[in-house]
Design a protein around this motif. Structure first.
Motif, short mmCIF file in Angstrom:
data_model
loop_
_atom_site.label_atom_id
_atom_site.label_comp_id
_atom_site.label_asym_id
_atom_site.label_seq_id
_atom_site.Cartn_x
_atom_site.Cartn_y
_atom_site.Cartn_z
N PHE A 171 0.85 -1.18 0.00
CA PHE A 171 0.00 0.00 0.00
C PHE A 171 0.89 1.24 0.00
CE2 PHE A 171 -2.72 3.30 1.95
CZ PHE A 171 -3.69 3.34 0.97
N VAL A 172 1.71 1.40 1.02
CA VAL A 172 2.82 2.35 1.02
C VAL A 172 4.09 1.51 1.10
CG1 VAL A 172 3.94 4.24 2.27
CG2 VAL A 172 1.44 4.16 2.12
N ALA A 173 5.15 1.97 0.45
CA ALA A 173 6.38 1.17 0.38
C ALA A 173 6.84 0.72 1.76
CB ALA A 173 7.49 1.98 -0.29
N GLY A 174 6.89 -0.60 1.95
CA GLY A 174 7.43 -1.16 3.18
C GLY A 174 6.47 -1.23 4.34
N LEU A 175 5.21 -0.80 4.15
CA LEU A 175 4.25 -0.79 5.26
C LEU A 175 3.73 -2.20 5.53
CD1 LEU A 175 1.41 1.75 5.90
CD2 LEU A 175 0.89 -0.69 5.88
N PRO A 176 3.90 -2.69 6.78
CA PRO A 176 3.40 -4.03 7.11
C PRO A 176 1.98 -3.99 7.66
CG PRO A 176 4.71 -3.22 8.93
CD PRO A 176 4.68 -2.12 7.89
N PHE A 177 1.14 -4.92 7.22
CA PHE A 177 -0.14 -5.18 7.86
C PHE A 177 0.08 -6.34 8.83
CE2 PHE A 177 -1.33 -2.90 4.12
CZ PHE A 177 -2.49 -2.22 4.43
N MET A 178 -0.35 -6.18 10.09
CA MET A 178 -0.05 -7.16 11.12
C MET A 178 -1.33 -7.62 11.82
SD MET A 178 3.41 -5.36 12.64
CE MET A 178 2.78 -3.69 12.42
N PHE A 179 -1.45 -8.93 11.96
CA PHE A 179 -2.65 -9.58 12.51
C PHE A 179 -2.30 -10.14 13.88
CE2 PHE A 179 -5.74 -13.20 12.50
CZ PHE A 179 -6.90 -12.49 12.23
N GLN A 180 -3.06 -9.72 14.91
CA GLN A 180 -2.73 -10.09 16.29
C GLN A 180 -2.93 -11.58 16.53
OE1 GLN A 180 -4.98 -7.92 19.24
NE2 GLN A 180 -3.29 -7.97 20.70
N MET A 181 -1.92 -12.22 17.10
CA MET A 181 -1.93 -13.67 17.30
C MET A 181 -2.52 -14.01 18.67
SD MET A 181 1.80 -14.44 15.57
CE MET A 181 1.93 -16.06 16.33
N VAL A 182 -3.83 -13.83 18.76
CA VAL A 182 -4.58 -14.17 19.97
C VAL A 182 -5.91 -14.77 19.52
CG1 VAL A 182 -3.52 -12.40 21.43
CG2 VAL A 182 -5.56 -11.83 20.08
N GLU A 183 -6.68 -15.26 20.49
CA GLU A 183 -8.03 -15.72 20.19
C GLU A 183 -8.82 -14.58 19.55
OE1 GLU A 183 -9.21 -18.68 20.49
OE2 GLU A 183 -8.08 -19.75 22.06
N ARG A 184 -9.69 -14.92 18.62
CA ARG A 184 -10.41 -13.89 17.85
C ARG A 184 -11.12 -12.89 18.75
NH1 ARG A 184 -11.38 -14.11 12.33
NH2 ARG A 184 -12.07 -12.06 11.64
N GLN A 185 -11.75 -13.35 19.81
CA GLN A 185 -12.50 -12.45 20.69
C GLN A 185 -11.59 -11.52 21.49
OE1 GLN A 185 -12.52 -15.74 20.83
NE2 GLN A 185 -12.31 -16.54 22.91
N GLN A 186 -10.29 -11.81 21.52
CA GLN A 186 -9.36 -10.96 22.25
C GLN A 186 -8.64 -9.95 21.35
OE1 GLN A 186 -6.62 -13.49 24.36
NE2 GLN A 186 -8.24 -14.68 25.33
N GLN A 187 -8.85 -10.05 20.05
CA GLN A 187 -8.15 -9.17 19.13
C GLN A 187 -8.62 -7.72 19.29
OE1 GLN A 187 -8.82 -10.78 15.22
NE2 GLN A 187 -6.90 -11.90 15.27
N ILE A 188 -7.67 -6.81 19.10
CA ILE A 188 -8.00 -5.39 19.07
C ILE A 188 -8.63 -5.08 17.71
CG2 ILE A 188 -7.06 -3.06 19.08
CD1 ILE A 188 -4.83 -4.09 20.92
N GLU A 189 -9.85 -4.60 17.73
CA GLU A 189 -10.54 -4.21 16.50
C GLU A 189 -11.09 -2.80 16.68
OE1 GLU A 189 -13.14 -6.82 14.49
OE2 GLU A 189 -12.05 -8.64 15.05
N LEU A 190 -10.65 -1.90 15.79
CA LEU A 190 -11.04 -0.50 15.87
C LEU A 190 -11.23 0.05 14.47
CD1 LEU A 190 -8.34 0.61 18.48
CD2 LEU A 190 -10.79 0.41 18.95
#
Length: 296
Positions: free
Chosen positions: A157-176
């Motif tokens: 998307f932008v050069a070098g920008l990482p998309f990162m997915f939190q490695m926890v149970e789905r209900q514990q993920q930060i979603e905003l």
């Protein structure tokens, strides 16, 4: 076109094959995208120009004068079948520690200037996240954000920008949600969040993700001055695992200066990530996984 697995194959003009593995981002779907990307790269098919794994899909750019579209699709479908037969999906990858100065004055200042574009005009992005997640203090938020690892699901998307997915149970993920309207400014190396994804802005520019802090370590170096960028001007690769570490302003400044001098300030170790073991007990698996950094 789609097959029995639910994977959808489609064409982008004459030079791109799109493989949509799933409609929803999951670790399993992302693992499949990465595994297919790796195996296709290992095949070294003449005419394949670029392979781009994403959150739950794969984009392949090819030269139709050197590689027949039907031949490419047949090869990719065969690879998908191979990957589906894996009983113990695993990848050899890197675990990187990324220091973060949370709740810094720079992202707070930028956020304050764009509150008319935000869901919550009062306060800061971290305070908005606290309210949405039911947390009482900034320290609670920092613990929630930094205590578990994050998988780099795609880069771009932008050069070098990482998309990162939190490695926890789905209900514990930060979603905003993202801002209601994008900002025209985001400080370089801002640690942000939108939907279920964390990111790091590699350069200064527009953006709509919630802003939580800054890292002092460059993640994009076109001049490849630092040894960590010897193989690529981009730090992150799909499949990398990131551990955020909170730092104060003094350590942030020290690391920023050391990185500018070209010193070895990147903490990185090679690890094996076993998907089924993680899914069986994420908390226990993460504790063992992150122990590799302490053993470095």
């Amino acid at each position: 076109m789609s097959d029995r697995s639910g994977t959808r194959y489609s064409w982008g003009a004459d030079e791109h094959l799109v493989v949509q593995i799933a409609e929803e981002m999951t670790l399993a779907a992302n693992f499949t995208a990465m595994a297919m990307s790796t195996r296709l790269n290992d095949r070294a098919l003449d005419g394949v120009l670029d392979i781009c794994p994403a959150n739950a899909s794969l984009l392949i750019r090819f030269d139709p004068d050197r590689l027949e579209p039907a031949t490419l699709e047949s090869a990719v479908r065969a690879i998908e079948e191979e990957v589906a037969q894996q009983t113990h999906p695993a990848i050899r990858t890197r675990l990187l520690e990324i220091p973060v100065w949370y709740d810094d004055p720079f992202t707070r200042d930028v956020g304050a200037r764009f509150r008319d574009r935000h869901q919550r005009p009062e306060g800061s992005d971290i305070e908005y996240a606290m309210a949405e997640l039911g947390l009482d203090t900034v320290d609670e938020f920092i613990e929630r954000h930094s205590s578990s690892p994050w998988l780099v699901s795609m880069v771009g998307f932008v050069a070098g920008l990482p998309f990162m997915f939190q490695m926890v149970e789905r209900q514990q993920q930060i979603e905003l949600p993202k801002y209601l309207r994008p900002r025209t400014e985001t400080p370089k190396l801002t640690v942000g969040h939108g939907g279920c994804f964390a990111c790091i802005y590699s350069v200064k520019g527009a953006g709509g993700y919630q802003m939580f802090g800054l890292t002092p370590l460059p993640i994009f170096d076109p001049q490849q001055k630092h040894t960590v960028f010897r193989e690529s001007m981009v730090l992150f690769r799909p499949g990398d695992i990131v551990k955020f570490r909170p730092v104060d302003v003094a350590e942030y400044s020290q690391l920023e200066a050391a990185a500018a001098r070209g010193e070895d300030v990147y903490r990185c170790v090679s690890v094996d990530f076993e998907l089924n073991e993680f899914l069986a007990d994420p908390d226990a698996y993460n504790e063992r996984l992150l122990g590799a950094l302490d053993a470095r």
